[in-house]
Motif scaffolding. Structure first.
Motif, short mmCIF file in Angstrom:
data_model
loop_
_atom_site.label_atom_id
_atom_site.label_comp_id
_atom_site.label_asym_id
_atom_site.label_seq_id
_atom_site.Cartn_x
_atom_site.Cartn_y
_atom_site.Cartn_z
N VAL A 59 -27.76 19.47 -31.21
CA VAL A 59 -28.65 18.01 -30.87
C VAL A 59 -27.62 16.99 -30.84
O VAL A 59 -26.65 17.21 -31.70
CB VAL A 59 -29.67 17.87 -31.55
CG1 VAL A 59 -30.86 19.00 -31.47
CG2 VAL A 59 -29.36 17.75 -33.15
N LEU A 60 -27.70 16.06 -30.32
CA LEU A 60 -26.98 14.84 -30.12
C LEU A 60 -27.91 13.76 -30.72
O LEU A 60 -29.10 13.46 -30.21
CB LEU A 60 -26.62 13.93 -28.63
CG LEU A 60 -25.56 15.14 -28.05
CD1 LEU A 60 -25.60 14.69 -26.54
CD2 LEU A 60 -24.17 15.23 -28.78
N LEU A 61 -27.35 13.02 -31.70
CA LEU A 61 -28.29 12.16 -32.43
C LEU A 61 -27.16 10.80 -32.26
O LEU A 61 -26.01 10.72 -32.16
CB LEU A 61 -28.47 12.39 -33.82
CG LEU A 61 -29.75 13.37 -33.97
CD1 LEU A 61 -29.60 13.85 -35.36
CD2 LEU A 61 -30.92 13.12 -33.07
N VAL A 62 -27.87 9.89 -33.22
CA VAL A 62 -27.05 8.24 -33.20
C VAL A 62 -27.13 7.87 -34.66
O VAL A 62 -28.26 8.18 -35.20
CB VAL A 62 -27.52 7.24 -32.13
CG1 VAL A 62 -27.12 7.66 -30.64
CG2 VAL A 62 -28.80 6.81 -32.43
N ARG A 63 -26.31 7.06 -35.05
CA ARG A 63 -26.27 6.61 -36.54
C ARG A 63 -26.13 5.07 -36.02
O ARG A 63 -25.00 4.69 -35.51
CB ARG A 63 -25.27 6.86 -37.26
CG ARG A 63 -25.54 6.44 -38.74
CD ARG A 63 -24.64 6.69 -39.55
NE ARG A 63 -24.78 8.02 -40.12
CZ ARG A 63 -24.20 9.10 -40.28
NH1 ARG A 63 -22.75 9.03 -39.74
NH2 ARG A 63 -24.38 10.35 -40.78
N GLN A 64 -27.17 4.22 -36.53
CA GLN A 64 -26.97 2.71 -36.25
C GLN A 64 -27.80 1.85 -37.20
O GLN A 64 -28.46 2.22 -37.98
CB GLN A 64 -27.58 2.19 -34.97
CG GLN A 64 -29.00 2.77 -34.52
CD GLN A 64 -29.25 2.46 -33.14
OE1 GLN A 64 -29.05 1.55 -32.40
NE2 GLN A 64 -30.11 3.23 -32.61
N GLU A 99 -30.22 5.31 -21.59
CA GLU A 99 -30.01 5.03 -22.96
C GLU A 99 -29.02 6.64 -23.23
O GLU A 99 -28.12 6.35 -24.07
CB GLU A 99 -31.28 5.08 -23.76
CG GLU A 99 -32.16 3.91 -23.75
CD GLU A 99 -31.33 2.84 -23.91
OE1 GLU A 99 -30.51 2.62 -25.05
OE2 GLU A 99 -31.50 1.57 -23.36
N ALA A 100 -29.31 7.83 -22.91
CA ALA A 100 -28.32 8.70 -23.00
C ALA A 100 -26.98 8.30 -22.74
O ALA A 100 -25.91 8.73 -23.18
CB ALA A 100 -29.23 9.94 -22.36
N LYS A 101 -26.91 7.65 -21.41
CA LYS A 101 -25.61 7.62 -20.66
C LYS A 101 -24.96 6.37 -21.95
O LYS A 101 -23.93 6.54 -22.00
CB LYS A 101 -25.67 6.90 -19.65
CG LYS A 101 -24.39 6.76 -18.91
CD LYS A 101 -24.57 6.12 -17.29
CE LYS A 101 -23.26 5.88 -16.65
NZ LYS A 101 -23.40 5.53 -15.30
N GLY A 105 -23.18 8.83 -24.06
CA GLY A 105 -22.13 8.99 -23.22
C GLY A 105 -22.48 10.31 -22.73
O GLY A 105 -21.73 11.18 -22.29
N CYS A 106 -23.76 10.91 -22.25
CA CYS A 106 -24.25 11.91 -21.78
C CYS A 106 -25.13 11.87 -20.72
O CYS A 106 -26.00 11.01 -20.83
CB CYS A 106 -24.91 12.79 -23.17
SG CYS A 106 -25.51 14.40 -22.73
N ARG A 107 -24.96 12.91 -19.81
CA ARG A 107 -25.78 13.14 -18.57
C ARG A 107 -26.71 14.25 -19.11
O ARG A 107 -26.25 15.09 -19.85
CB ARG A 107 -24.88 13.67 -17.41
CG ARG A 107 -25.61 13.73 -16.24
CD ARG A 107 -24.79 14.43 -15.15
NE ARG A 107 -23.98 15.58 -15.43
CZ ARG A 107 -22.86 15.49 -15.63
NH1 ARG A 107 -22.28 14.59 -14.92
NH2 ARG A 107 -22.25 16.56 -15.82
N GLY A 144 -20.00 6.97 -25.34
CA GLY A 144 -21.29 6.50 -25.80
C GLY A 144 -21.10 5.42 -26.89
O GLY A 144 -20.01 4.36 -26.44
N GLY A 145 -21.78 5.23 -27.79
CA GLY A 145 -21.56 3.85 -28.62
C GLY A 145 -22.42 2.80 -28.20
O GLY A 145 -22.59 1.82 -28.99
N GLY A 146 -23.26 2.72 -27.24
CA GLY A 146 -23.79 1.64 -26.89
C GLY A 146 -23.38 0.62 -26.12
O GLY A 146 -22.26 0.79 -25.80
#
Length: 190
Positions: A59-64, A99-101, A105-107, A144-146
């Motif tokens: 899975v793809l997650l973020v930390r922020q 938001e995924a893009k 950085g993902c389609r 990615g990274g926002g």
């Protein structure tokens, strides 16, 4: 029936207390003839998505940074699914894809709406649309990274689903929408 009156509840007054990053309002209403007041935080409608690679089980997650977590005495960097506010004229699915893009950085492939919820309806008017999607390694088209201009400094995490769930059980993932979507994935409903 008027929007300001429903099921025996009548709104008498609405007063804006703050127009900061989001709007805070005091609502005066009657319920069963009794006058009451509540504060309502208006932070809009959001969309969140959990991308899953079914072949690799990742899975793809973020930390922020999340200041409310820091204020509560927890670590300020939370692990979450990617999410964002639904902009005027957008639909939630378009927001999830955008938001995924930006953040991952993902389609996305096979975007699927799971459900819509109020995460904290006692004081917050936020409504969230939750999605799952599939991705493959070749769909990771950016870093990615926002968006830097929005002050986002987001770390992208690609984890096995089992490891992400172990983080939930250990208290390393505390975000409600993330826990719900990870549980969906574990149930095979994703």
């Amino acid at each position: 029936m008027a929007k300001e009156e429903a099921q025996g509840i009548r709104i008498l007054a609405r007063e804006t207390l703050s127009e900061g990053h989001y709007r805070l309002e005091k609502v005066t209403y009657t319920q069963g003839g009794e006058r009451q007041e509540r504060e309502v935080y208006h932070n809009g409608t959001g969309a969140a998505v959990l991308p899953l690679d079914p072949t690799r089980g990742t899975v793809l997650l973020v930390r922020q940074l999340r200041i409310p977590a820091l204020v509560n005495g927890d670590g300020p960097m939370l692990v979450e699914v990617c999410a964002g506010m639904v902009e005027e004229g957008d639909d939630p699915a378009a927001t999830a894809e955008r938001e995924a893009k930006e953040e991952l950085g993902c389609r996305l492939r096979s975007l699927r709406r799971v459900f819509t919820l109020y995460p904290s309806p006692g004081s917050c008017a936020e409504r969230l649309h939750l999605f799952t999607a599939e991705y493959r390694p070749e769909d990771r088209t950016g870093r990615g990274g926002g968006l830097a201009e929005e002050g986002e400094r987001i770390e992208v995490l690609e984890l096995p689903l089992a490891e992400a769930w172990a983080m939930v059980e250990a208290g390393g993932i505390m975000d409600g929408k993330t826990i719900l979507l990870l549980q969906q994935a574990r149930l095979g409903a994703a």
